[in-house]
Scaffold this motif. Structure first.
Motif, PDB file in Angstrom:
ATOM      1  N   GLN A 236       1.322  -0.874   0.242  1.00  0.00           N
ATOM      2  CA  GLN A 236      -0.446   0.414  -0.004  1.00  0.00           C
ATOM      3  C   GLN A 236       0.922   1.223   0.191  1.00  0.00           C
ATOM      4  OE1 GLN A 236      -3.012   0.672  -0.339  1.00  0.00           O
ATOM      5  NE2 GLN A 236      -3.124   3.144  -0.524  1.00  0.00           N
ATOM      6  N   GLU A 237       2.388   1.543   0.337  1.00  0.00           N
ATOM      7  CA  GLU A 237       2.724   2.198   1.262  1.00  0.00           C
ATOM      8  C   GLU A 237       3.397   2.949  -0.600  1.00  0.00           C
ATOM      9  OE1 GLU A 237       4.430   2.973   5.145  1.00  0.00           O
ATOM     10  OE2 GLU A 237       4.891   1.319   4.343  1.00  0.00           O
TER      11      GLU A 237
ATOM     12  N   ARG B 237       2.329   1.497  -3.514  1.00  0.00           N
ATOM     13  CA  ARG B 237       1.254   2.148  -4.557  1.00  0.00           C
ATOM     14  C   ARG B 237       1.298   3.652  -4.421  1.00  0.00           C
ATOM     15  NH1 ARG B 237      -1.894  -2.146  -2.715  1.00  0.00           N
ATOM     16  NH2 ARG B 237      -2.018  -3.496  -4.420  1.00  0.00           N
ATOM     17  N   GLU B 238       1.103   4.291  -2.550  1.00  0.00           N
ATOM     18  CA  GLU B 238       1.249   5.793  -2.870  1.00  0.00           C
ATOM     19  C   GLU B 238       2.879   6.428  -2.881  1.00  0.00           C
ATOM     20  OE1 GLU B 238       0.571   5.945   2.069  1.00  0.00           O
ATOM     21  OE2 GLU B 238      -1.172   4.826   1.617  1.00  0.00           O
TER      22      GLU B 238
END
Length: 72
Positions: free
Chosen positions: A39-40, A42-43
């Motif tokens: 997720q990080e 992707r950010e």
């Protein structure tokens, strides 16, 4: 790669993003190399012009994703 971003860690991250963009690393592999969660990562990608790829491109990529997940 947490903490203050050194020039070396920024270069490492740029290399990882580049390898991901070229398809040399999957999202999971890139996140693992960058020492962040998927997720990080992707950010991180959302701050670039590179879009996150959803799902593997082929069976070999799918196996790589499984192998990476099992190594965690």
């Amino acid at each position: 790669m947490s903490g203050p971003a050194s020039k070396e860690s920024q270069n490492d991250l740029a290399t990882i993003i580049g390898l991901y963009a070229l398809g040399e690393l999957s999202l999971g592999q890139a996140a693992q190399e960058a020492d962040v969660s998927q997720q990080e990562f992707r950010e991180i990608l959302s701050n670039t012009s590179i879009e996150a790829r959803v799902g593997p491109n082929d069976l070999d990529d799918a196996q790589d994703e499984v192998d990476t997940a099992l190594d965690v």
